[in-house]
Design an enzyme around this catalytic site. Sequence first.
Site, short mmCIF file in Angstrom:
data_model
loop_
_atom_site.label_atom_id
_atom_site.label_comp_id
_atom_site.label_asym_id
_atom_site.label_seq_id
_atom_site.Cartn_x
_atom_site.Cartn_y
_atom_site.Cartn_z
N THR A 38 47.62 29.20 47.43
CA THR A 38 48.42 28.97 48.55
C THR A 38 47.82 28.44 49.80
OG1 THR A 38 48.31 31.20 49.17
CG2 THR A 38 49.98 30.68 47.53
N HIS A 53 35.80 30.45 46.80
CA HIS A 53 36.60 30.92 45.70
C HIS A 53 36.55 29.90 44.62
CE1 HIS A 53 39.54 34.11 47.37
NE2 HIS A 53 38.47 34.35 48.06
#
Lengths: 171, 171, 171
Positions: A38, A53
């Site tokens: 997101t 990430h």
Amino acid sequence: MPDDRRLVFIIGGARSGKSAHAERLIEASPAPWIYVATGQAFDGEMEDRIAEHKARRDQRWRTIEAPLELATALRDVPDGEPVLVDCLTLWLSNQILAECDVGKESARLVEVLAAPRGPWFVVSNEVGLGIVPDNALARRFRDAAGRLNQEVAAVADEVLLMAAGLPIKVK
Amino acid sequence: MPDDRRLVFIIGGARSGKSAHAERLIEASPAPWIYVATGQAFDGEMEDRIAEHKARRDQRWRTIEAPLELATALRDVPDGEPVLVDCLTLWLSNQILAECDVGKESARLVEVLAAPRGPWFVVSNEVGLGIVPDNALARRFRDAAGRLNQEVAAVADEVLLMAAGLPIKVK
Amino acid sequence: MPDDRRLVFIIGGARSGKSAHAERLIEASPAPWIYVATGQAFDGEMEDRIAEHKARRDQRWRTIEAPLELATALRDVPDGEPVLVDCLTLWLSNQILAECDVGKESARLVEVLAAPRGPWFVVSNEVGLGIVPDNALARRFRDAAGRLNQEVAAVADEVLLMAAGLPIKVK
């Protein structure tokens, strides 16, 4: 319909190990795994965070970008596939910045999350445990995040609060 | 004296579902219930928040306003009646704004809370889990709130930490 | 080598009772106890806080000041002696202010903490549960503190999260 249908909700502070823990949990299900991102990279700091990430995930992951249309993206994932949504607070922040109807969009999202079609793992930040913020936008975000977290936790099968990389079972 | 005398202390962050959970707990005892409100509406935001809390309560509730004289108000409630105090951090904030002796007033309050005369439920905010605030007043408030929460938790029969609307049993 | 070798990690917010709880825990082991202080008094507020902590400790305590050389200080404590480190976040803050290599220094520290030579108790602040801070230095500190807490928790034998003076067992 697949047998393993459940919503696991992982909340915690910044750098509490939420994403890494969610990845460990999803890896107990067979690959491929769907990563629903997101976040949007507005600046270098955010780019670094997204890159860090990403570096943890290999080709067994398929990434879907859903900065705003998260409910629709989740409706479209195949039955039975393990899904990791990272994270709800970034999605909420995007909704507020895009001047969407946060209450309506949150309700749409919670409706989809209430009926997971596989092992679904959703990550969100807990942001309400500090001093009341000075500025009104931060207070509005804090209130909206707290409400959304409550609504998702209410429909989740399992809720974990992360502290220093370790899960506390809340539900 | 009534049989059901106990102090339940419910702490948590903003929008963590503290008040709603306290209301669910008190409703296990027979009505009427006493709602001790400590908030003062200084602005529209605060008015909205108070109105939202009020809308959840019906005529089975009796409301007492105690923005400053909380210890006295609690001394005056009838034996055996279920009481909900919402919340300690607003009371503390009022004490600081009114330039009261916070240490002395907190000690008076804790003395009353240590001897509940019915099922008493007390709500308070946890505000110490963010970055050290820039301004000295916020730091002073944060320290006072942390100390008061520790003192009340020490005399409470039960302590619950709320996360995303769900209670974690701490004591 | 002594029999009682373990690392107990106590985290929590400001004024959550971390230090007092760590002192209660260490007092279950026979004195003398080593207090490793990482704080530096830059201003009156910090001086007051250090003085308050000192007032709780008597002559059974030996104090070592280690605002920066914490790993070295811990290497030098005698085998078997109970140690209380208070606290990691002040040490981290000193590292950042002194422009040290935080990643390298944290790794050195974690290596020592992973091999406690007696009952060792380490206190640290949880600072990531509020709104994202406005300034970049605060965000950098928050990230570094979260990472360090995760690394120490990973090697600890026991992890406690303090809330209102009460411990929640996390590991």
